[in-house]
Design an enzyme around this catalytic site. Sequence first.
Site, PDB file in Angstrom:
ATOM      1  N   ALA A 250      13.110  41.194  23.286  1.00  0.00           N
ATOM      2  CA  ALA A 250      13.067  41.804  23.421  1.00  0.00           C
ATOM      3  C   ALA A 250      13.343  43.174  24.298  1.00  0.00           C
ATOM      4  O   ALA A 250      12.356  43.371  25.250  1.00  0.00           O
ATOM      5  CB  ALA A 250      12.594  40.679  25.059  1.00  0.00           C
ATOM      6  N   THR A 251      14.508  42.649  24.134  1.00  0.00           N
ATOM      7  CA  THR A 251      15.187  44.524  24.377  1.00  0.00           C
ATOM      8  C   THR A 251      14.012  45.310  23.891  1.00  0.00           C
ATOM      9  O   THR A 251      13.023  46.418  24.111  1.00  0.00           O
ATOM     10  CB  THR A 251      16.609  44.182  24.232  1.00  0.00           C
ATOM     11  OG1 THR A 251      17.027  43.902  25.310  1.00  0.00           O
ATOM     12  CG2 THR A 251      17.444  45.954  24.567  1.00  0.00           C
TER      13      THR A 251
ATOM     14  N   ALA B 190      12.082  34.433  20.867  1.00  0.00           N
ATOM     15  CA  ALA B 190      12.988  33.671  19.922  1.00  0.00           C
ATOM     16  C   ALA B 190      13.720  33.009  20.890  1.00  0.00           C
ATOM     17  O   ALA B 190      13.453  31.581  21.475  1.00  0.00           O
ATOM     18  CB  ALA B 190      12.488  33.515  18.517  1.00  0.00           C
ATOM     19  N   HIS B 191      14.418  33.698  21.145  1.00  0.00           N
ATOM     20  CA  HIS B 191      15.690  32.757  21.674  1.00  0.00           C
ATOM     21  C   HIS B 191      15.727  31.875  22.881  1.00  0.00           C
ATOM     22  O   HIS B 191      16.660  31.405  23.604  1.00  0.00           O
ATOM     23  CB  HIS B 191      17.533  33.950  22.055  1.00  0.00           C
ATOM     24  CG  HIS B 191      17.505  34.515  23.215  1.00  0.00           C
ATOM     25  ND1 HIS B 191      18.573  34.359  23.900  1.00  0.00           N
ATOM     26  CD2 HIS B 191      17.057  36.366  23.010  1.00  0.00           C
ATOM     27  CE1 HIS B 191      18.168  35.502  24.369  1.00  0.00           C
ATOM     28  NE2 HIS B 191      17.574  36.125  23.902  1.00  0.00           N
TER      29      HIS B 191
ATOM     30  N   CYS C 132      25.930  38.962  36.601  1.00  0.00           N
ATOM     31  CA  CYS C 132      24.873  39.408  35.063  1.00  0.00           C
ATOM     32  C   CYS C 132      25.880  40.754  35.286  1.00  0.00           C
ATOM     33  O   CYS C 132      25.821  41.797  33.704  1.00  0.00           O
ATOM     34  CB  CYS C 132      24.115  39.535  36.493  1.00  0.00           C
ATOM     35  SG  CYS C 132      23.514  38.552  36.766  1.00  0.00           S
TER      36      CYS C 132
ATOM     37  N   ASN D 162      14.140  36.888  35.311  1.00  0.00           N
ATOM     38  CA  ASN D 162      15.146  35.857  35.012  1.00  0.00           C
ATOM     39  C   ASN D 162      15.986  35.160  36.098  1.00  0.00           C
ATOM     40  O   ASN D 162      16.775  34.742  35.352  1.00  0.00           O
ATOM     41  CB  ASN D 162      15.510  36.754  33.999  1.00  0.00           C
ATOM     42  CG  ASN D 162      15.878  38.789  34.320  1.00  0.00           C
ATOM     43  OD1 ASN D 162      14.539  38.560  34.400  1.00  0.00           O
ATOM     44  ND2 ASN D 162      16.665  38.489  34.373  1.00  0.00           N
TER      45      ASN D 162
ATOM     46  N   GLN E 285      10.584  35.563  30.209  1.00  0.00           N
ATOM     47  CA  GLN E 285      10.841  34.314  30.590  1.00  0.00           C
ATOM     48  C   GLN E 285       9.826  32.862  30.521  1.00  0.00           C
ATOM     49  O   GLN E 285       9.838  32.253  31.325  1.00  0.00           O
ATOM     50  CB  GLN E 285      11.237  34.606  32.133  1.00  0.00           C
ATOM     51  CG  GLN E 285      13.057  35.181  31.863  1.00  0.00           C
ATOM     52  CD  GLN E 285      14.469  34.370  31.007  1.00  0.00           C
ATOM     53  OE1 GLN E 285      13.539  33.282  31.434  1.00  0.00           O
ATOM     54  NE2 GLN E 285      15.070  35.291  30.927  1.00  0.00           N
TER      55      GLN E 285
ATOM     56  N   THR F 179      13.102  45.931   6.738  1.00  0.00           N
ATOM     57  CA  THR F 179      12.964  44.739   6.224  1.00  0.00           C
ATOM     58  C   THR F 179      12.412  43.137   7.096  1.00  0.00           C
ATOM     59  O   THR F 179      13.913  43.277   8.087  1.00  0.00           O
ATOM     60  CB  THR F 179      14.367  44.094   5.061  1.00  0.00           C
ATOM     61  OG1 THR F 179      13.843  44.960   4.227  1.00  0.00           O
ATOM     62  CG2 THR F 179      13.565  42.633   4.860  1.00  0.00           C
TER      63      THR F 179
HETATM   64  N1  PLP Z   1      13.559  40.741  29.106  1.00  0.00           N
HETATM   65  C1  PLP Z   1      13.694  39.774  30.128  1.00  0.00           C
HETATM   66  C2  PLP Z   1      13.235  39.046  31.490  1.00  0.00           C
HETATM   67  C3  PLP Z   1      15.137  38.895  29.348  1.00  0.00           C
HETATM   68  O1  PLP Z   1      15.265  37.835  30.411  1.00  0.00           O
HETATM   69  C4  PLP Z   1      15.086  39.200  28.611  1.00  0.00           C
HETATM   70  C5  PLP Z   1      16.166  38.606  28.575  1.00  0.00           C
HETATM   71  O2  PLP Z   1      17.527  38.612  28.873  1.00  0.00           O
HETATM   72  C6  PLP Z   1      15.026  40.034  28.313  1.00  0.00           C
HETATM   73  C7  PLP Z   1      14.087  41.014  28.781  1.00  0.00           C
HETATM   74  C8  PLP Z   1      16.123  41.262  26.234  1.00  0.00           C
HETATM   75  O3  PLP Z   1      15.816  39.638  25.778  1.00  0.00           O
HETATM   76  P1  PLP Z   1      16.362  40.248  24.341  1.00  0.00           P
HETATM   77  O4  PLP Z   1      18.115  39.042  24.601  1.00  0.00           O
HETATM   78  O5  PLP Z   1      15.932  39.203  23.158  1.00  0.00           O
HETATM   79  O6  PLP Z   1      16.746  41.762  23.889  1.00  0.00           O
END
Ligand code: PLP
Length: 387
Positions: free
Chosen positions: A70-71, A200-201, A326, A151, A179, A240
């Site tokens: 997601a980042t 996915a995680h 955090c 989150n 989330q 890839t």
């Molecule tokens: N966005 C939100 C709201 C999240 O909670 C997180 C996870 O920490 C992320 C983005 C980032 O996801 P990723 O670890 O897949 O880069």
Amino acid sequence: PIYLDNHATTKVDPRVVETMLPYFTEKYGNAASRNHAFGWVAEEGVEQARQQIAEALNADAKEIVFTSGATESNNLALKGVVEMYREKGDHIIISSTEHRSVLDTAKTLETKRGVKVTYLPVDKYGMVSPDDVRAAITDKTVLISVMLANNEIGTINPVADIGKVAKEKGILFHCDATQGVGKIPVDVQAMGIDLLSCTAHKIYGPKGIGALYVRKKGPRVRLAPIIDGGGHERGMRSGTLAVPLIVGFGTAVTLCRQEMPVESVRLAALRDRLQTTITTALEEVYLNGHPTQRLPHNLNLSFAYVEGESLLMGMKEIALSSGSACTSATLEPSYVLKALGVGAELAHSSIRFGIGRFNTEEEIDYTAKRMIETVTKLREMSPLYEM
Ligand code: PLP
């Protein structure tokens, strides 16, 4: 040990691992190899997962772009739109409680590219107001980015209403649904979302794989890539494809979809049990986030007169997060709680509980008991607390 940090990441579901394994050992082809069966088999795995993810979002498979998480999806959405729509404008709107991967991307665009960024406030529950979104729009606005669920505090934003505002004004709407996907229903059509990030995680899948939904119809969203190369993923994300991870992502999403009706009710019941047990036994415990519009598996509480960090130290057998841990070594209180108007003291005394698929009622009861013991002990030692 008890794992209650399921907003940070989740255990991979054994059923997910099972479907991934053949893609390491036998089906190891490159999904972009068009000349032999190894490639076709890998591609088939990828396309099935793409379909599974699309179905979960009410999207088309062609609208799913695989990323590393997601980042990266958030980076691609913001940077890709800003770069592609430069001619149209240089203003974006985000909320102030977004994940760092949205906030810091916006900050980079602001400082390095001269983009104007509006940071929307939230109410005391952490919710963004669609009226504030509307009021922030100018004729130079190219993107609105508001997360589905937070989150830290689990608050769910009125995303469909924000989508309506965006559509009305003809502005692209990106939603970081990291989330929310797999936990609550998500529908990009009904919610008027043009771009959506997920990973996915957080849903019992592997780390290192995510997706960006990019709308193709009405309006078609165009994105400048941030990674150049072989032109994979319709040119939006070269590299890839991580076939085993993608296959696991597909399985994880499908399992969440199938189990959501039962799972969300079970987790919400565990969450309520935890909250009730703790707040019945202890005074001056405050809920952070929205009392009803929140993720079923999230609970964020502040324990007055107690440092969150000390609390966690006192119960090391339970994996939890505190509102000050955090942001690295500085022990700054959480910017999310700050945005809600929670004072520094209470922000420092906050604990986030993230309940997940593999937690049991016994674990929840044990956690409540240990919380009550530890808070009581710490308060007895606190000069500020009067019994
Ligand atoms: N966005 C939100 C709201 C999240 O909670 C997180 C996870 O920490 C992320 C983005 C980032 O996801 P990723 O670890 O897949 O880069």
